[in-house]
Design a protein around this motif. Structure first.
Motif, PDB file in Angstrom:
ATOM      1  N   ALA A 183     -10.426   3.908   3.068  1.00  0.00           N
ATOM      2  CA  ALA A 183      -9.939   4.682   1.920  1.00  0.00           C
ATOM      3  C   ALA A 183      -9.759   6.158   2.265  1.00  0.00           C
ATOM      4  O   ALA A 183      -9.503   6.974   1.384  1.00  0.00           O
ATOM      5  CB  ALA A 183     -10.893   4.514   0.749  1.00  0.00           C
ATOM      6  N   ARG A 196      -7.337   7.373   3.696  1.00  0.00           N
ATOM      7  CA  ARG A 196      -5.905   7.618   3.888  1.00  0.00           C
ATOM      8  C   ARG A 196      -5.507   8.918   3.187  1.00  0.00           C
ATOM      9  O   ARG A 196      -5.879   9.141   2.042  1.00  0.00           O
ATOM     10  CB  ARG A 196      -5.109   6.470   3.283  1.00  0.00           C
ATOM     11  N   PRO A 197      -4.736   9.752   3.863  1.00  0.00           N
ATOM     12  CA  PRO A 197      -4.334  11.002   3.194  1.00  0.00           C
ATOM     13  C   PRO A 197      -3.398  10.737   2.011  1.00  0.00           C
ATOM     14  O   PRO A 197      -3.518  11.384   0.967  1.00  0.00           O
ATOM     15  CB  PRO A 197      -3.625  11.802   4.279  1.00  0.00           C
ATOM     16  N   GLY A 198      -2.459   9.825   2.175  1.00  0.00           N
ATOM     17  CA  GLY A 198      -1.568   9.497   1.061  1.00  0.00           C
ATOM     18  C   GLY A 198      -0.313  10.349   1.020  1.00  0.00           C
ATOM     19  O   GLY A 198      -0.313  11.502   1.460  1.00  0.00           O
ATOM     20  N   ALA A 199       0.755   9.760   0.484  1.00  0.00           N
ATOM     21  CA  ALA A 199       2.060  10.426   0.451  1.00  0.00           C
ATOM     22  C   ALA A 199       2.014  11.702  -0.384  1.00  0.00           C
ATOM     23  O   ALA A 199       2.638  12.705  -0.038  1.00  0.00           O
ATOM     24  CB  ALA A 199       3.102   9.470  -0.112  1.00  0.00           C
ATOM     25  N   PRO A 211     -11.852   9.504  -3.936  1.00  0.00           N
ATOM     26  CA  PRO A 211     -11.476   9.916  -2.583  1.00  0.00           C
ATOM     27  C   PRO A 211     -11.992  11.295  -2.182  1.00  0.00           C
ATOM     28  O   PRO A 211     -12.450  11.470  -1.057  1.00  0.00           O
ATOM     29  CB  PRO A 211      -9.950   9.897  -2.613  1.00  0.00           C
ATOM     30  N   PHE A 216      -1.236   3.717   6.863  1.00  0.00           N
ATOM     31  CA  PHE A 216      -2.423   4.563   6.977  1.00  0.00           C
ATOM     32  C   PHE A 216      -2.206   6.001   6.492  1.00  0.00           C
ATOM     33  O   PHE A 216      -3.159   6.660   6.100  1.00  0.00           O
ATOM     34  CB  PHE A 216      -2.953   4.562   8.413  1.00  0.00           C
ATOM     35  N   PHE A 217      -0.964   6.467   6.555  1.00  0.00           N
ATOM     36  CA  PHE A 217      -0.732   7.864   6.160  1.00  0.00           C
ATOM     37  C   PHE A 217      -0.231   8.011   4.723  1.00  0.00           C
ATOM     38  O   PHE A 217      -0.499   9.013   4.078  1.00  0.00           O
ATOM     39  CB  PHE A 217       0.251   8.530   7.121  1.00  0.00           C
ATOM     40  N   LEU A 218       0.532   7.034   4.251  1.00  0.00           N
ATOM     41  CA  LEU A 218       1.185   7.235   2.951  1.00  0.00           C
ATOM     42  C   LEU A 218       0.472   6.567   1.774  1.00  0.00           C
ATOM     43  O   LEU A 218       0.665   6.963   0.629  1.00  0.00           O
ATOM     44  CB  LEU A 218       2.635   6.724   3.006  1.00  0.00           C
ATOM     45  N   ALA A 219      -0.319   5.533   2.057  1.00  0.00           N
ATOM     46  CA  ALA A 219      -0.957   4.816   0.945  1.00  0.00           C
ATOM     47  C   ALA A 219      -2.012   5.694   0.273  1.00  0.00           C
ATOM     48  O   ALA A 219      -2.787   6.342   0.960  1.00  0.00           O
ATOM     49  CB  ALA A 219      -1.606   3.546   1.472  1.00  0.00           C
ATOM     50  N   PRO A 220      -2.025   5.722  -1.058  1.00  0.00           N
ATOM     51  CA  PRO A 220      -3.068   6.498  -1.736  1.00  0.00           C
ATOM     52  C   PRO A 220      -4.450   5.910  -1.445  1.00  0.00           C
ATOM     53  O   PRO A 220      -4.566   4.729  -1.130  1.00  0.00           O
ATOM     54  CB  PRO A 220      -2.732   6.356  -3.221  1.00  0.00           C
ATOM     55  N   ALA A 221      -5.454   6.745  -1.557  1.00  0.00           N
ATOM     56  CA  ALA A 221      -6.799   6.309  -1.155  1.00  0.00           C
ATOM     57  C   ALA A 221      -7.497   5.457  -2.211  1.00  0.00           C
ATOM     58  O   ALA A 221      -8.518   4.868  -1.932  1.00  0.00           O
ATOM     59  CB  ALA A 221      -7.641   7.537  -0.839  1.00  0.00           C
ATOM     60  N   MET A 228      -3.723   4.581  14.332  1.00  0.00           N
ATOM     61  CA  MET A 228      -3.222   5.214  13.101  1.00  0.00           C
ATOM     62  C   MET A 228      -4.371   5.463  12.117  1.00  0.00           C
ATOM     63  O   MET A 228      -4.402   6.477  11.421  1.00  0.00           O
ATOM     64  CB  MET A 228      -2.170   4.330  12.420  1.00  0.00           C
ATOM     65  N   ASN A 287       2.021   3.698  -4.487  1.00  0.00           N
ATOM     66  CA  ASN A 287       2.541   5.027  -4.827  1.00  0.00           C
ATOM     67  C   ASN A 287       3.371   4.988  -6.105  1.00  0.00           C
ATOM     68  O   ASN A 287       3.382   5.957  -6.869  1.00  0.00           O
ATOM     69  CB  ASN A 287       3.341   5.598  -3.659  1.00  0.00           C
ATOM     70  N   LEU A 311       0.339  14.475   1.682  1.00  0.00           N
ATOM     71  CA  LEU A 311       1.161  14.906   2.815  1.00  0.00           C
ATOM     72  C   LEU A 311       2.404  15.651   2.356  1.00  0.00           C
ATOM     73  O   LEU A 311       2.795  16.663   2.940  1.00  0.00           O
ATOM     74  CB  LEU A 311       1.554  13.699   3.678  1.00  0.00           C
ATOM     75  N   LEU A 356       0.811  -1.224   0.000  1.00  0.00           N
ATOM     76  CA  LEU A 356       0.000   0.000   0.000  1.00  0.00           C
ATOM     77  C   LEU A 356       0.846   1.277   0.000  1.00  0.00           C
ATOM     78  O   LEU A 356       0.545   2.222  -0.723  1.00  0.00           O
ATOM     79  CB  LEU A 356      -0.939  -0.003   1.207  1.00  0.00           C
ATOM     80  N   ILE A 372       3.120   0.568  10.267  1.00  0.00           N
ATOM     81  CA  ILE A 372       1.659   0.730  10.375  1.00  0.00           C
ATOM     82  C   ILE A 372       1.281   2.183  10.055  1.00  0.00           C
ATOM     83  O   ILE A 372       0.335   2.445   9.298  1.00  0.00           O
ATOM     84  CB  ILE A 372       1.166   0.339  11.791  1.00  0.00           C
ATOM     85  N   ALA A 373       2.042   3.114  10.621  1.00  0.00           N
ATOM     86  CA  ALA A 373       1.770   4.535  10.337  1.00  0.00           C
ATOM     87  C   ALA A 373       1.909   4.785   8.836  1.00  0.00           C
ATOM     88  O   ALA A 373       1.101   5.506   8.234  1.00  0.00           O
ATOM     89  CB  ALA A 373       2.732   5.410  11.119  1.00  0.00           C
ATOM     90  N   ALA A 396      -5.186   9.022  10.799  1.00  0.00           N
ATOM     91  CA  ALA A 396      -5.109   9.276   9.356  1.00  0.00           C
ATOM     92  C   ALA A 396      -6.458   9.779   8.837  1.00  0.00           C
ATOM     93  O   ALA A 396      -6.515  10.700   8.019  1.00  0.00           O
ATOM     94  CB  ALA A 396      -4.701   8.004   8.622  1.00  0.00           C
TER      95      ALA A 396
END
Lengths: 453, 340
Positions: B181, B183-186, B147, A438-443, B34, A198, B189, A193, A434-435, B38
């Motif tokens: 879904a 998730r903010p995403g890289a 999204p 949830f934070f880096l994976a595209p939606a 998380m 990405n 951010l 993810l 884990i972070a 998120a």
């Protein structure tokens, strides 16, 4: 059975909870321990489509007929019957196109995991005769063939590795097993993810048509990482899920991008498929003990290419690797400095991926020609930034490449410490992974590339 | 590497951590935490989602307020992506047709299903709905709510979604899947971090620029939008799912007694291909006419005047936007007068 969909996890938890309750209500009978897994696996497979379950049942059923045969010669009938759905769904369109000039079945979808479970069943049947093993019980065989973590994209397990383990399956979730499996699941989800997805996004956000050869390198490089993180991610989730239930599956990836030659690369990339081709194609052809071993080698890689997809591009990709491994074997005595041999291997692998990622081999060839043309390289800052859709994509590329660098260093450190991917089991790093998920994976919704195979 | 004492210390700590795994509930709890964090970042601090959420809230409140004021009088609802948000002046439409009108435009990033649903969600029997949708978003079907729409939708409970032509379609995907879904995403951010470091605004549009007549504006010192080259419409509306969706919209209109029209937004093209582009659009509209009646105008969705546009080739400046709406209103009035 998409491991990155919440629907899968809900179905798994729900299915397991219902079956566990039934087990308790029935007074925990011994027969339920293994039968419960068959029901759970078929339920999860059935969530994909009923057609998938029917095709799977045919392949597994024919496999059991093969296991019940008393004469080896009958395998000449049974194995083609096992292969029939694979041939129909995956290859009939391609071969009709080759021989008749048009592809009639563009609408036919390849059932999920068909190449994987077909190969696993075939190996089980062949091993019964080759190693003079007895026929397993139906329940054990069904668990061997349908064990849900590995049914749709491997690893393609051998009878001797998986069958003894499924014989002692218990329909319970033990704490120790859970805590052994979870770190692999977390790592797999992170690779899929946070990284593979990405890279897919990055690829979509490059200019639609490459005019700069640097873009072709980027496309190939992004794809190289994407497919590795995608498939390794899936494999680690499968490994972790199996460990949660006390089953140890084969580690399907052994840090292949750290390999210093192509032979090592193929020992470390999709390990179980490479072993399958070695044991059931290369060795029966005579392996390296015959005069024309090089031809055997190239045949194996061509078949491997065709296994990945019915198309000329996959055949070329397989052929390239076959020639590459042959060249490697021929020049094995001449040792290059580690960094040079690693760099050369990665360069070759990345170039070959161009034929894998482009469905049309002619487009792939045009891209390779572009790479070979010095005039096509535009190295000014403006030209390089122009490859990306905008500054947001450049920022994303820098972030993901930095993260990939970190993962590669982690793999290198783990390998050096003697435990593949061991660093990622670190509990603090696990929280970071884990972070990352949830934070880096595209939606966007995602599926695994290897589900197509 | 391990010769430096500090590095040695870190490495031994890592090795120690590897040997001692978290209990399963710590991993599960960490994941839950998380996920919540998120989702909060996505819902609360995504400036784009926050902006459009507020725009849509105001639009819906405006539509409902107008409905209360005009009672059973026939109304016009115009929906679409940002081309609608930036170019359609509801007051001009009212001037031209004599009917109360509302701009229910959003952003193309929300996807056509959400935008159509929003546009049809407040319409009643006899009302008129104009779909002012960018052709790009009708090229391929959406498997799930995009999204941006999901963030807008979930952050304010049920907006217009779920009441219009697509009913509960958006909610077919399980709630947990939709929540996952968020998730903010890289990409988001990274861009946000870059904007914070640079000290500029977090989003390029401002709520202060949303006018009472529903049109969005912006203060910009940038050059006019770039002119586009020729865009082939080959393959447009050939996706089976898009066709099904359009049939569904037409059916919804019939059942609810609505008049649903499609019109092409105006976009800026290079002068040398302008006529070819208009012809291409004309042919494409013939395909669309199989599903929905079309409001055509002389521009056929193409103009060469890039000074009419703001930051993109779809976002019109104030006066050109009013002129475009006037043309739309006149064409609609003529169609209504001519009857079916």
């Amino acid at each position: 059975m998409n491991f990155v969909s919440m629907t899968f996890w809900l179905a798994l938890v729900g299915g397991f909870a219902v079956l566990s309750s039934i087990r308790i209500l029935l007074g925990k009978p011994a027969w339920f321990e293994r039968t419960g897994f068959i029901v759970l696996s078929l339920f999860l497979l059935g969530m994909e489509s009923i057609e998938t379950v029917f095709i799977f049942s045919w392949v597994v059923g024919m496999g059991y007929v093969g296991l019940s045969c008393r004469r080896k010669a009958l395998l000449g009938i049974v194995i083609p019957l096992i292969l029939a759905p694979l041939g129909y769904y995956k290859y009939s369109g391609f071969f009709t196109e080759v021989f008749c000039g048009e592809r009639p079945m563009a609408h036919v979808l390849i059932p999920m995991g068909i190449s994987f479970y077909t190969f696993q069943v075939i190996s089980c049947v062949i091993d019964r005769f080759r190693e003079e093993e007895s026929r397993p019980s139906l329940v054990d065989y069904l668990n061997f063939a349908s064990f849900f973590p590995q049914i749709v994209a491997g690893p393609i397990e051998r009878r001797s590795d998986l069958l003894p383990q499924v014989k002692s399956l218990k329909f319970v979730l033990r704490r120790e097993a859970l805590e052994e499996g979870l770190p692999w699941i977390v790592l797999g989800l992170f690779l899929k993810l946070a990284l593979a997805e990405n890279f897919a996004l990055l690829d979509r956000e490059l200019r639609p048509v490459a005019v700069n050869a640097v873009q072709v390198w980027l496309e190939a490089g992004f794809f190289a990482f994407r497919i590795y993180f995608d498939f390794a991610g899936y494999s680690f989730i499968a490994l972790g899920l199996a460990r949660c239930f006390g089953i140890r599956l084969t580690l399907n990836f052994e840090s292949p991008y750290l390999a210093r030659n192509l032979q090592d690369f193929w020992r470390q990339w999709h390990v179980t498929l490479s072993r399958w081709f070695r044991d059931y194609v290369y060795f029966p052809l005579g392996g390296s003990q015959v005069k024309f071993w090089a031809i055997n080698l190239i045949v194996v890689f061509l078949v491997s290419g065709l296994w990945h997809g019915a198309g000329w591009n996959f055949l070329i990709w397989g052929g390239l690797h076959g020639v590459g491994v042959w060249a490697c074997m021929m020049t094995g005595k001449h040792r290059l400095p580690s960094f040079v041999s690693w760099g050369t291997t990665m360069l070759f692998v990345t170039l070959a991926w161009i034929f894998f990622m482009e469905n049309d081999w002619k487009v792939a060839w045009e891209k390779v020609q572009m790479l070979a043309s010095p005039a096509k390289y535009q190295l000014s800052l403006g030209a390089l930034l122009g490859i990306f859709e905008g500054p947001k994509t450049v920022i994303l590329a820098l972030m993901i490449l930095a993260l990939t660098g970190g993962v590669m260093i982690g793999e290198w450190y783990s390998k050096r410490s003697g435990e593949l991917y061991g660093l990622f089991q670190n509990r603090w790093l696990q929280l970071a992974l884990i972070a990352g998920v949830f934070f880096l994976a595209p939606a966007s919704e995602s599926r695994f590339i290897y589900f197509n195979f | 590497m391990a010769t430096f004492p500090a590095v040695k210390k870190v490495m031994s700590a890592i090795d120690e951590g590897r040997c001692r795994r978290w209990p399963w509930f710590v991993t599960a709890g960490g994941a839950l935490l998380m996920w919540i964090l998120a989702s909060l970042v996505s819902l609360k601090w995504d400036p784009e989602a926050g902006f459009w959420r507020e725009v849509i809230e105001r639009r819906i409140a405006g539509a409902e307020g107008l409905r209360e004021r005009v009672g059973d009088q026939r109304m016009i609802f115009v929906g679409g992506g940002s081309s609608c948000s930036f170019s359609i002046h509801a007051d001009v439409l009212t001037e031209e047709t004599g009917l109360p009108a509302v701009n229910l435009g959003g952003s193309a990033g929300m996807g056509y299903r959400y935008l159509i649903d929003l546009a049809t969600s407040r319409a009643r029997k006899g009302d008129i709905v104009i779909l002012h949708l960018e052709p790009e978003i009708l090229w391929a079907a959406e498997n799930s709510l995009p999204p941006l729409a999901m963030k807008v939708d979930l952050s304010r409970g049920l907006t217009g979604a779920g009441r219009g032509a697509f009913g509960g379609e958006f909610y077919k995907r399980p709630v947990l899947d939709r929540l996952a879904a968020l998730r903010p995403g890289a990409k988001f951010l990274g861009t946000l971090a870059a904007k914070v470091v640079r000290g500029g605004p977090l989003y390029r549009y401002r709520l202060e620029d949303l006018q009472e007549n529903g049109v969005l504006g912006m203060v910009t010192t940038e050059a006019n939008a770039d002119r586009e080259g020729f865009q082939s419409m080959k393959g447009w509306l050939e996706d089976e799912k898009v066709k099904e969706d359009l049939e569904r919209v037409a059916e919804f209109g019939q059942k609810q007694g609505l008049k649903i029209y499609y019109t092409l937004p105006w976009e800026v093209f290079r002068p040398e291909i302008l006529e070819a582009q208009r012809l291409e659009h004309f042919k494409a509209l013939e395909v669309m006419a199989a599903f929905l009646p079309i409001i055509k105008d002389v521009a056929m969705g193409a103009t060469a005047k890039n000074e009419w546009f703001l930051d993109t080739g779809y976002h019109m400046r104030r006066e050109p936007g009013r002129a475009r709406t006037r043309v739309l209103g006149q064409a609609l009035k003529q169609m209504l007068e001519e009857g079916p």
